[in-house]
Design a protein around this motif. Sequence first.
Motif, short mmCIF file in Angstrom:
data_model
loop_
_atom_site.label_atom_id
_atom_site.label_comp_id
_atom_site.label_asym_id
_atom_site.label_seq_id
_atom_site.Cartn_x
_atom_site.Cartn_y
_atom_site.Cartn_z
N MET A 1 44.42 26.97 45.05
CA MET A 1 43.96 28.39 44.87
C MET A 1 42.11 28.82 45.44
SD MET A 1 42.11 28.68 40.61
CE MET A 1 41.25 29.88 40.79
N ALA A 2 42.08 29.47 45.99
CA ALA A 2 41.12 29.76 46.83
C ALA A 2 39.80 29.55 46.08
CB ALA A 2 40.86 31.42 47.37
N GLU A 3 38.06 29.14 47.28
CA GLU A 3 37.25 28.18 46.93
C GLU A 3 36.83 29.31 45.66
OE1 GLU A 3 34.78 26.36 49.29
OE2 GLU A 3 35.95 25.66 50.46
N LEU A 4 35.85 29.35 45.10
CA LEU A 4 35.53 29.81 44.06
C LEU A 4 34.10 30.70 44.88
CD1 LEU A 4 34.57 27.21 40.93
CD2 LEU A 4 35.52 29.62 40.67
N ALA A 5 33.72 30.26 45.70
CA ALA A 5 32.72 30.67 46.48
C ALA A 5 33.56 31.83 47.45
CB ALA A 5 32.45 30.06 47.95
N THR A 6 34.81 32.07 47.41
CA THR A 6 34.86 32.89 48.57
C THR A 6 35.58 34.11 46.88
OG1 THR A 6 36.13 31.93 49.84
CG2 THR A 6 37.40 33.69 49.30
N ILE A 7 35.84 33.53 45.80
CA ILE A 7 36.24 34.44 44.98
C ILE A 7 34.72 35.48 44.67
CG2 ILE A 7 37.10 34.17 42.23
CD1 ILE A 7 39.06 32.25 42.77
N PRO B 1 35.46 31.76 35.49
CA PRO B 1 35.02 29.84 35.88
C PRO B 1 34.47 31.11 36.91
CG PRO B 1 37.52 29.64 35.36
CD PRO B 1 37.95 31.14 34.96
N ALA B 2 34.53 32.08 37.91
CA ALA B 2 34.27 31.67 38.88
C ALA B 2 32.26 32.55 38.31
CB ALA B 2 34.61 33.12 40.18
N LEU B 3 32.22 32.59 37.49
CA LEU B 3 30.96 33.23 36.78
C LEU B 3 29.90 32.77 37.50
CD1 LEU B 3 30.05 35.69 35.61
CD2 LEU B 3 30.33 34.61 33.56
N PRO B 4 29.87 31.30 37.27
CA PRO B 4 28.81 30.72 37.62
C PRO B 4 28.47 31.01 39.32
CG PRO B 4 29.71 29.22 36.26
CD PRO B 4 30.56 30.87 36.24
N ASN C 1 31.46 46.77 31.59
CA ASN C 1 32.72 46.80 33.01
C ASN C 1 33.14 45.64 33.16
OD1 ASN C 1 32.12 49.69 31.77
ND2 ASN C 1 31.33 50.33 32.95
N PHE C 2 31.71 45.21 33.67
CA PHE C 2 31.79 43.86 34.84
C PHE C 2 32.63 42.50 33.82
CE2 PHE C 2 29.75 39.55 36.40
CZ PHE C 2 29.84 39.22 37.51
N LEU C 3 32.37 41.86 33.10
CA LEU C 3 32.74 41.65 31.99
C LEU C 3 33.55 41.44 32.23
CD1 LEU C 3 31.80 38.62 30.54
CD2 LEU C 3 31.29 40.00 28.35
N ARG C 4 34.40 42.66 31.69
CA ARG C 4 35.65 42.94 30.79
C ARG C 4 36.26 42.58 32.44
NH1 ARG C 4 33.90 46.84 27.36
NH2 ARG C 4 34.72 46.62 25.36
N THR C 5 36.04 43.40 33.74
CA THR C 5 36.97 42.56 35.23
C THR C 5 37.31 42.16 34.80
OG1 THR C 5 36.22 45.26 35.79
CG2 THR C 5 37.11 43.86 36.96
N LEU C 6 36.14 40.72 34.29
CA LEU C 6 36.27 39.19 34.99
C LEU C 6 37.15 39.09 34.41
CD1 LEU C 6 32.35 38.10 35.47
CD2 LEU C 6 34.19 37.65 36.97
N ALA D 1 27.12 33.13 32.87
CA ALA D 1 27.35 32.51 33.62
C ALA D 1 27.35 31.04 32.89
CB ALA D 1 26.97 31.88 34.64
N ALA D 2 25.76 31.21 32.28
CA ALA D 2 25.66 29.87 31.31
C ALA D 2 26.76 30.08 30.00
CB ALA D 2 24.64 29.41 30.31
N ILE D 3 26.77 31.99 29.43
CA ILE D 3 28.27 30.77 27.76
C ILE D 3 29.37 30.58 28.56
CG2 ILE D 3 29.41 33.07 26.48
CD1 ILE D 3 26.29 34.32 26.51
#
Length: 179
Positions: free
Chosen positions: A1-7, A89-92, A77-82, A37-39
Amino acid sequence: MAELATIARPYAEALLKAAVETGADLDGTAALVEELAAIAANPHVQQLAESPKVTDEQVYDLFAGVARSALPQLAQNFLRTLIANGRLPALPEIAAQLRARVNEHKGSSDAIVHSAFPIDEAALADLTATLEKRFGRKLNLSVQLDPALIGGIRVVVGDEVLDTSVKARLEQMKAALTA
């Protein structure tokens, strides 16, 4: 899996672009994403979001219900897309990259001032002016108390550190005496 920074990078860039285009408050948007992200970092939320029995809409409703205030359309919209793309998991990391991009867009940097004692408003204003001159850019200061410093301050701006604390001076003296 790609690194979180890349995602995270394209999501942070797209969110910043959308916030600028819609005239949204950039700092408010970054703060809201940090809250989301905290949630998302909560293990119970992660477990629920990964469950195949829970729908995307139920996960979204959980976030919307836990958030301190109603989510603006951009955040919805952003949250629904994620959620739809399985990127919670990439949110933080998205939040961290968004904060960096907002600062870059505004020409400023976040700075953490570690102090052994509380700093009053007048001293903080003077310190801000001095540090902005020293680092050559506008700084968003936050103060954290650290009694282990004994006295003085330690300032962290990105990967730069300015340490004028008593603890650092004692460590320097110790190193000089034992060398």
